[in-house]
Motif scaffolding. Structure first.
Motif, mmCIF file in Angstrom:
data_model
loop_
_atom_site.group_PDB
_atom_site.id
_atom_site.type_symbol
_atom_site.label_atom_id
_atom_site.label_comp_id
_atom_site.label_asym_id
_atom_site.label_seq_id
_atom_site.Cartn_x
_atom_site.Cartn_y
_atom_site.Cartn_z
ATOM 1 N N LEU A 119 21.239 -12.100 30.631
ATOM 2 C CA LEU A 119 22.050 -13.012 29.830
ATOM 3 C C LEU A 119 23.027 -12.244 28.953
ATOM 4 C CD1 LEU A 119 22.777 -15.860 28.921
ATOM 5 C CD2 LEU A 119 20.914 -15.710 27.242
ATOM 6 N N ALA A 120 22.565 -11.185 28.329
ATOM 7 C CA ALA A 120 23.444 -10.392 27.471
ATOM 8 C C ALA A 120 24.615 -9.818 28.269
ATOM 9 C CB ALA A 120 22.657 -9.271 26.802
ATOM 10 N N VAL A 121 24.339 -9.279 29.442
ATOM 11 C CA VAL A 121 25.406 -8.715 30.288
ATOM 12 C C VAL A 121 26.400 -9.808 30.677
ATOM 13 C CG1 VAL A 121 25.872 -7.724 32.564
ATOM 14 C CG2 VAL A 121 24.072 -6.761 31.131
ATOM 15 N N VAL A 135 28.519 -10.825 27.574
ATOM 16 C CA VAL A 135 29.480 -9.773 27.218
ATOM 17 C C VAL A 135 30.617 -9.760 28.235
ATOM 18 C CG1 VAL A 135 29.795 -7.274 27.045
ATOM 19 C CG2 VAL A 135 27.852 -8.366 25.921
ATOM 20 N N ALA A 136 30.291 -9.905 29.508
ATOM 21 C CA ALA A 136 31.317 -9.922 30.561
ATOM 22 C C ALA A 136 32.265 -11.112 30.405
ATOM 23 C CB ALA A 136 30.654 -9.957 31.935
ATOM 24 N N GLN A 137 31.761 -12.205 29.857
ATOM 25 C CA GLN A 137 32.602 -13.382 29.626
ATOM 26 C C GLN A 137 33.436 -13.250 28.356
ATOM 27 O OE1 GLN A 137 30.009 -16.781 29.509
ATOM 28 N NE2 GLN A 137 29.365 -16.536 31.644
ATOM 29 N N GLY A 138 33.173 -12.207 27.595
ATOM 30 C CA GLY A 138 33.934 -11.983 26.368
ATOM 31 C C GLY A 138 33.482 -12.841 25.198
ATOM 32 N N ARG A 139 32.249 -13.289 25.222
ATOM 33 C CA ARG A 139 31.732 -14.109 24.112
ATOM 34 C C ARG A 139 31.621 -13.270 22.848
ATOM 35 N NH1 ARG A 139 29.349 -19.048 26.044
ATOM 36 N NH2 ARG A 139 30.402 -19.365 28.037
ATOM 37 N N ASP A 168 23.035 -16.149 19.301
ATOM 38 C CA ASP A 168 22.455 -17.495 19.363
ATOM 39 C C ASP A 168 21.839 -17.775 20.730
ATOM 40 O OD1 ASP A 168 23.241 -17.952 16.755
ATOM 41 O OD2 ASP A 168 24.997 -19.162 17.296
ATOM 42 N N ALA A 169 22.534 -17.381 21.787
ATOM 43 C CA ALA A 169 22.029 -17.606 23.148
ATOM 44 C C ALA A 169 20.762 -16.800 23.403
ATOM 45 C CB ALA A 169 23.108 -17.249 24.166
ATOM 46 N N LEU A 170 20.727 -15.573 22.928
ATOM 47 C CA LEU A 170 19.548 -14.725 23.143
ATOM 48 C C LEU A 170 18.341 -15.237 22.360
ATOM 49 C CD1 LEU A 170 21.172 -11.174 23.173
ATOM 50 C CD2 LEU A 170 20.404 -12.534 25.122
ATOM 51 N N VAL A 171 18.571 -15.693 21.139
ATOM 52 C CA VAL A 171 17.483 -16.254 20.336
ATOM 53 C C VAL A 171 16.944 -17.516 21.013
ATOM 54 C CG1 VAL A 171 16.942 -17.421 18.146
ATOM 55 C CG2 VAL A 171 18.195 -15.257 18.146
ATOM 56 N N SER A 172 17.838 -18.360 21.484
ATOM 57 C CA SER A 172 17.431 -19.585 22.163
ATOM 58 C C SER A 172 16.627 -19.273 23.431
ATOM 59 C CB SER A 172 18.663 -20.415 22.509
ATOM 60 O OG SER A 172 18.302 -21.580 23.197
ATOM 61 N N LEU A 173 17.084 -18.295 24.199
ATOM 62 C CA LEU A 173 16.377 -17.896 25.407
ATOM 63 C C LEU A 173 14.984 -17.373 25.076
ATOM 64 C CD1 LEU A 173 16.236 -17.334 28.463
ATOM 65 C CD2 LEU A 173 17.272 -15.100 27.973
ATOM 66 N N ARG A 174 14.892 -16.501 24.081
ATOM 67 C CA ARG A 174 13.582 -15.957 23.705
ATOM 68 C C ARG A 174 12.626 -17.056 23.246
ATOM 69 N NH1 ARG A 174 12.611 -10.640 23.513
ATOM 70 N NH2 ARG A 174 14.368 -9.214 23.618
ATOM 71 N N GLU A 175 13.127 -18.018 22.472
ATOM 72 C CA GLU A 175 12.280 -19.121 22.011
ATOM 73 C C GLU A 175 11.794 -19.958 23.196
ATOM 74 O OE1 GLU A 175 14.710 -21.173 19.165
ATOM 75 O OE2 GLU A 175 14.274 -19.712 17.581
ATOM 76 N N HIS A 176 12.698 -20.235 24.129
ATOM 77 C CA HIS A 176 12.332 -21.014 25.307
ATOM 78 C C HIS A 176 11.266 -20.296 26.128
ATOM 79 C CE1 HIS A 176 12.671 -23.485 28.888
ATOM 80 N NE2 HIS A 176 12.816 -22.378 29.573
ATOM 81 N N LEU A 177 11.470 -19.004 26.375
ATOM 82 C CA LEU A 177 10.507 -18.239 27.160
ATOM 83 C C LEU A 177 9.176 -18.086 26.430
ATOM 84 C CD1 LEU A 177 12.805 -15.521 28.755
ATOM 85 C CD2 LEU A 177 11.728 -17.483 29.884
ATOM 86 N N ALA A 178 9.215 -17.926 25.117
ATOM 87 C CA ALA A 178 7.971 -17.809 24.345
ATOM 88 C C ALA A 178 7.144 -19.086 24.484
ATOM 89 C CB ALA A 178 8.271 -17.521 22.875
ATOM 90 N N GLU A 179 7.776 -20.237 24.416
ATOM 91 C CA GLU A 179 7.060 -21.503 24.568
ATOM 92 C C GLU A 179 6.544 -21.659 26.000
ATOM 93 O OE1 GLU A 179 5.181 -25.058 23.890
ATOM 94 O OE2 GLU A 179 5.833 -23.515 22.491
ATOM 95 N N HIS A 180 7.364 -21.280 26.963
ATOM 96 C CA HIS A 180 6.941 -21.346 28.370
ATOM 97 C C HIS A 180 5.665 -20.526 28.594
ATOM 98 C CE1 HIS A 180 7.027 -21.074 32.739
ATOM 99 N NE2 HIS A 180 6.984 -19.763 32.618
ATOM 100 N N PHE A 181 5.662 -19.294 28.102
ATOM 101 C CA PHE A 181 4.502 -18.444 28.307
ATOM 102 C C PHE A 181 3.309 -18.872 27.457
ATOM 103 C CE2 PHE A 181 7.590 -15.636 30.352
ATOM 104 C CZ PHE A 181 6.889 -15.381 31.516
ATOM 105 N N ARG A 182 3.554 -19.473 26.307
ATOM 106 C CA ARG A 182 2.459 -20.021 25.508
ATOM 107 C C ARG A 182 1.756 -21.121 26.297
ATOM 108 N NH1 ARG A 182 0.585 -23.549 21.930
ATOM 109 N NH2 ARG A 182 2.208 -25.103 21.888
#
Length: 118
Positions: A77-79, A82-86, A93-107
């Motif tokens: 996601l980070a790559v 960055v490639a999109q120039g965000r 924000d996107a990385l935090v959201s992704l980590r929260e989503h994955l943390a809940e999934h694995f919980r």
């Protein structure tokens, strides 16, 4: 060959843990209701939580997958961002959201493993 005295002592400790009144136990950040666990998982959780028994982590495979998948997804996601120039805030924000989503999934996967035994 297993020492009979040691094996018997371990069996007594396991039985004492099984008979304990405690039904809720915190394990690796998750509150586990032992009454809802399968008998085998209950024993595995109690053995892991007991310093005297030093059992294996019954969630080890899920936690290893969690680390691997989270690291890979965050990097991809980070790559892409960055490639999109965000800008940095959007990336963060996107990385935090992704980590929260994955943390809940694995919980949820850990809870399924604890309570369904699969």
């Amino acid at each position: 060959m297993t020492d009979t005295f040691t094996a018997t002592a371990m069996a007594h400790r396991r039985q004492a843990l099984r008979d304990a009144e405690q039904e809720l136990i915190e394990m690796r950040g998750i509150v586990v209701d032992l009454a809802c666990c399968t008998p085998a998982m209950r024993e595995a959780v109690l053995a892991y939580a007991s310093p005297a028994l030093r059992g294996d982590n019954p969630l080890a495979r899920i936690e290893a997958a969690e680390d691997e998948h989270t690291d890979r997804a965050v990097a991809e996601l980070a790559v892409a961002l960055v490639a999109q120039g965000r800008d940095e805030d959007a990336i963060e924000d996107a990385l935090v959201s992704l980590r929260e989503h994955l943390a809940e999934h694995f919980r949820q996967r850990k809870l399924a493993r604890l309570y369904d035994g699969r």
